[in-house]
Design a protein around this motif. Structure first.
Motif, PDB file in Angstrom:
ATOM      1  N   GLU A 203      -7.304   1.660  -0.391  1.00  0.00           N
ATOM      2  CA  GLU A 203      -6.593   2.124  -1.582  1.00  0.00           C
ATOM      3  C   GLU A 203      -7.003   3.549  -1.929  1.00  0.00           C
TER       4      GLU A 203
ATOM      5  N   ARG B 230      -0.855  -1.017   2.066  1.00  0.00           N
ATOM      6  CA  ARG B 230      -0.593  -2.051   1.054  1.00  0.00           C
ATOM      7  C   ARG B 230      -0.226  -3.373   1.718  1.00  0.00           C
TER       8      ARG B 230
ATOM      9  N   ASP C  78       0.534   4.708   3.343  1.00  0.00           N
ATOM     10  CA  ASP C  78       0.238   3.975   2.111  1.00  0.00           C
ATOM     11  C   ASP C  78       0.935   2.619   2.103  1.00  0.00           C
TER      12      ASP C  78
ATOM     13  N   ARG D 145      -3.404  -4.991   2.951  1.00  0.00           N
ATOM     14  CA  ARG D 145      -4.128  -5.625   1.832  1.00  0.00           C
ATOM     15  C   ARG D 145      -3.492  -6.952   1.455  1.00  0.00           C
TER      16      ARG D 145
END
Length: 121
Positions: free
Chosen positions: A100, A74, A70, A77
């Motif tokens: 996500e 992130r 995760d 992104r």
């Protein structure tokens, strides 16, 4: 608890930006469950140089793998849509983009967890 090392490279196997290491180490969700640092990796014959630093995310057990994925997602992104990295555990690898979707992160984590040997009795 057994530490598990997730080797992180660009999709083409080259070194990721140091910004990812800093991002992982600064992320509050990783405190107490994981850390990132550079580890040398031997280069095969015919390749330039003798070693290449690979980003290693060390997590404290299989429960830390989804959180690490995760955090990496992130970071991807935050870098724009072109950032993609590969995470390898043992013989398994996954490609992480900026997803996500919790179900996708769970699927990627299950793929990597399959490479972790069961704890000794």
């Amino acid at each position: 608890m057994t530490e598990i090392t997730l080797a992180v490279t660009k999709e083409d196997g080259k070194r990721v930006d140091d910004g990812l290491r800093m991002f992982v180490n600064r992320d509050r969700s990783m405190r107490g469950t994981g850390r990132a640092d550079w580890e040398p990796k031997e280069i095969r014959d015919g390749e330039l140089g003798t070693t290449l630093d690979i980003l290693a995310i060390i997590v404290s057990g299989v429960l830390g793998i989804p959180g690490a994925i995760d955090v990496v997602s992130r970071w991807c992104r935050s870098q724009g849509s072109s950032q993609t990295v590969r995470i390898v555990v043992g013989s398994r690898s996954v490609t992480v983009e900026g997803t996500e979707d919790p179900a996708e992160i769970a699927r990627l984590a299950e793929t990597l967890k399959a490479a972790v040997p069961p704890p000794a009795p």
